[in-house]
Design a protein around this motif. Structure first.
Motif, mmCIF file in Angstrom:
data_model
loop_
_atom_site.group_PDB
_atom_site.id
_atom_site.type_symbol
_atom_site.label_atom_id
_atom_site.label_comp_id
_atom_site.label_asym_id
_atom_site.label_seq_id
_atom_site.Cartn_x
_atom_site.Cartn_y
_atom_site.Cartn_z
ATOM 1 N N THR A 34 0.864 -1.173 0.000
ATOM 2 C CA THR A 34 0.000 0.000 0.000
ATOM 3 C C THR A 34 0.899 1.220 0.000
ATOM 4 O OG1 THR A 34 -1.669 -1.200 1.273
ATOM 5 C CG2 THR A 34 -1.869 1.191 1.218
ATOM 6 N N SER A 35 0.638 2.156 -0.908
ATOM 7 C CA SER A 35 1.466 3.360 -0.993
ATOM 8 C C SER A 35 1.212 4.263 0.205
ATOM 9 C CB SER A 35 1.169 4.113 -2.290
ATOM 10 O OG SER A 35 -0.093 4.746 -2.195
ATOM 11 N N LYS A 36 2.065 5.268 0.380
ATOM 12 C CA LYS A 36 1.883 6.232 1.464
ATOM 13 C C LYS A 36 0.542 6.934 1.350
ATOM 14 C CE LYS A 36 6.804 7.059 1.958
ATOM 15 N NZ LYS A 36 7.901 7.984 1.685
ATOM 16 N N GLY A 37 0.051 7.087 0.108
ATOM 17 C CA GLY A 37 -1.238 7.735 -0.122
ATOM 18 C C GLY A 37 -2.422 6.793 0.026
ATOM 19 N N GLY A 38 -2.163 5.522 0.363
ATOM 20 C CA GLY A 38 -3.238 4.571 0.582
ATOM 21 C C GLY A 38 -3.656 3.772 -0.644
ATOM 22 N N ASN A 39 -2.919 3.911 -1.747
ATOM 23 C CA ASN A 39 -3.259 3.177 -2.968
ATOM 24 C C ASN A 39 -2.672 1.773 -2.941
ATOM 25 O OD1 ASN A 39 -4.632 5.328 -4.252
ATOM 26 N ND2 ASN A 39 -2.703 6.184 -4.966
ATOM 27 N N GLN A 40 -3.444 0.816 -3.482
ATOM 28 C CA GLN A 40 -2.921 -0.534 -3.650
ATOM 29 C C GLN A 40 -1.890 -0.488 -4.779
ATOM 30 O OE1 GLN A 40 -5.692 -3.522 -4.993
ATOM 31 N NE2 GLN A 40 -4.223 -5.164 -4.729
ATOM 32 N N MET A 41 -0.759 -1.167 -4.584
ATOM 33 C CA MET A 41 0.278 -1.198 -5.609
ATOM 34 C C MET A 41 1.088 -2.476 -5.460
ATOM 35 S SD MET A 41 3.094 1.531 -4.317
ATOM 36 C CE MET A 41 4.183 1.153 -2.967
ATOM 37 N N GLU A 54 22.583 -7.077 -10.730
ATOM 38 C CA GLU A 54 22.165 -5.683 -10.779
ATOM 39 C C GLU A 54 20.656 -5.626 -10.995
ATOM 40 O OE1 GLU A 54 24.485 -3.418 -13.561
ATOM 41 O OE2 GLU A 54 26.349 -4.048 -12.639
ATOM 42 N N GLY A 55 19.988 -4.934 -10.112
ATOM 43 C CA GLY A 55 18.534 -4.903 -10.197
ATOM 44 C C GLY A 55 17.960 -3.523 -9.986
ATOM 45 N N LEU A 56 16.646 -3.486 -10.099
ATOM 46 C CA LEU A 56 15.921 -2.226 -9.992
ATOM 47 C C LEU A 56 14.495 -2.544 -9.571
ATOM 48 C CD1 LEU A 56 16.251 0.851 -10.729
ATOM 49 C CD2 LEU A 56 15.370 0.268 -12.960
ATOM 50 N N PRO A 57 13.993 -1.896 -8.521
ATOM 51 C CA PRO A 57 12.585 -2.100 -8.186
ATOM 52 C C PRO A 57 11.716 -1.128 -8.979
ATOM 53 C CG PRO A 57 13.612 -0.748 -6.509
ATOM 54 C CD PRO A 57 14.692 -1.096 -7.512
ATOM 55 N N VAL A 58 10.524 -1.580 -9.342
ATOM 56 C CA VAL A 58 9.537 -0.689 -9.954
ATOM 57 C C VAL A 58 8.248 -0.840 -9.158
ATOM 58 C CG1 VAL A 58 10.531 -0.715 -12.275
ATOM 59 C CG2 VAL A 58 8.805 -2.392 -11.677
ATOM 60 N N TYR A 59 7.434 0.197 -9.210
ATOM 61 C CA TYR A 59 6.180 0.208 -8.464
ATOM 62 C C TYR A 59 5.043 0.401 -9.454
ATOM 63 C CZ TYR A 59 9.336 0.658 -4.564
ATOM 64 O OH TYR A 59 10.340 0.429 -3.664
ATOM 65 N N ALA A 60 4.069 -0.515 -9.409
ATOM 66 C CA ALA A 60 2.927 -0.459 -10.308
ATOM 67 C C ALA A 60 1.663 -0.254 -9.481
ATOM 68 C CB ALA A 60 2.828 -1.745 -11.132
ATOM 69 N N VAL A 61 1.010 0.879 -9.695
ATOM 70 C CA VAL A 61 -0.237 1.178 -8.995
ATOM 71 C C VAL A 61 -1.317 0.220 -9.484
ATOM 72 C CG1 VAL A 61 -1.978 2.964 -8.573
ATOM 73 C CG2 VAL A 61 0.435 3.585 -8.697
ATOM 74 N N ALA A 62 -2.164 -0.228 -8.562
ATOM 75 C CA ALA A 62 -3.201 -1.198 -8.906
ATOM 76 C C ALA A 62 -4.605 -0.639 -8.674
ATOM 77 C CB ALA A 62 -2.992 -2.480 -8.108
ATOM 78 N N PRO A 64 -8.000 1.489 -10.087
ATOM 79 C CA PRO A 64 -8.659 1.766 -11.371
ATOM 80 C C PRO A 64 -8.243 3.125 -11.955
ATOM 81 C CG PRO A 64 -10.228 0.887 -9.809
ATOM 82 C CD PRO A 64 -8.953 1.128 -9.047
ATOM 83 N N LYS A 65 -8.088 3.156 -13.262
ATOM 84 C CA LYS A 65 -7.690 4.336 -14.054
ATOM 85 C C LYS A 65 -6.222 4.706 -13.881
ATOM 86 C CE LYS A 65 -12.009 5.334 -15.262
ATOM 87 N NZ LYS A 65 -12.553 4.876 -16.480
ATOM 88 N N LYS A 66 -5.473 3.920 -13.084
ATOM 89 C CA LYS A 66 -4.047 4.198 -12.852
ATOM 90 C C LYS A 66 -3.202 2.953 -13.062
ATOM 91 C CE LYS A 66 -5.130 7.755 -9.489
ATOM 92 N NZ LYS A 66 -4.990 8.244 -8.133
ATOM 93 N N ARG A 67 -3.759 1.929 -13.706
ATOM 94 C CA ARG A 67 -3.082 0.641 -13.811
ATOM 95 C C ARG A 67 -2.401 0.416 -15.152
ATOM 96 N NH1 ARG A 67 -8.194 -2.562 -11.248
ATOM 97 N NH2 ARG A 67 -9.189 -1.397 -12.910
ATOM 98 N N TRP A 68 -2.166 1.462 -15.914
ATOM 99 C CA TRP A 68 -1.599 1.303 -17.256
ATOM 100 C C TRP A 68 -0.230 0.631 -17.225
ATOM 101 C CZ3 TRP A 68 3.030 3.596 -18.179
ATOM 102 C CH2 TRP A 68 3.409 4.623 -17.312
ATOM 103 N N PHE A 69 0.610 0.957 -16.230
ATOM 104 C CA PHE A 69 1.951 0.388 -16.127
ATOM 105 C C PHE A 69 1.865 -1.108 -15.799
ATOM 106 C CE2 PHE A 69 6.194 0.175 -13.843
ATOM 107 C CZ PHE A 69 6.974 0.466 -14.945
ATOM 108 N N LEU A 70 0.974 -1.464 -14.884
ATOM 109 C CA LEU A 70 0.745 -2.867 -14.547
ATOM 110 C C LEU A 70 0.207 -3.624 -15.753
ATOM 111 C CD1 LEU A 70 0.665 -5.133 -12.454
ATOM 112 C CD2 LEU A 70 -1.584 -4.282 -11.734
#
Length: 133
Positions: A34-41, A54-62, A64-70
């Motif tokens: 859960t993001s700091k703003g309360g969104n599921q991700m 070598e790695g990199l974390p990414v965060y995908a919001v889950a 509605p209307k914000k899930r394009w990256f996921l």
């Protein structure tokens, strides 16, 4: 000298800067958060395919209307959507798969302990697509 016991599970290496452009990334793990703003991700830990250390974390919001990256990530992993656009998937459907991710580098400003403004280059994956073979 004393004995110390410290929980360092939240510690991470300093940011690695990657060359801009498309790279092959293996999806190592996916964690629901859960993001700091309360969104599921989802926090998705990626490893560079040609150099897995070598790695990199990414965060995908889950949300509605914000899930394009996921959605891009699921499509890159060949997770199909039903005719009405519903994705039925689980972490096992994407963990261990390799996709392409496009890296962009941006300058990030921050203040050090002495109050001086610093600027660091930070890599971020801004787009996913299927692995080209």
């Amino acid at each position: 000298m004393g004995k110390y016991q410290m929980d360092m599970s939240q510690e991470s290496e300093p940011n690695k800067v990657f060359d801009e452009g498309w790279h092959d990334w293996e999806i190592v793990t996916l964690e629901e958060q859960t993001s700091k703003g309360g969104n599921q991700m989802f926090k998705i830990n990626l490893a560079l395919a040609e150099k897995p250390s070598e790695g990199l974390p990414v965060y995908a919001v889950a949300e509605p209307k914000k899930r394009w990256f996921l959605k891009q990530l699921l499509k890159a992993c060949d997770c199909p959507a039903s005719e009405d656009g519903i994705y039925d998937w689980s972490p096992e459907d994407i963990e261990g798969k390799t996709v392409q991710g496009r890296v962009e580098n941006t300058k990030e400003k921050w203040i050090d302990r002495e109050g001086n403004e610093r600027e660091t280059l930070k890599s971020k994956i801004v787009e996913f697509r299927k692995l080209e073979v």
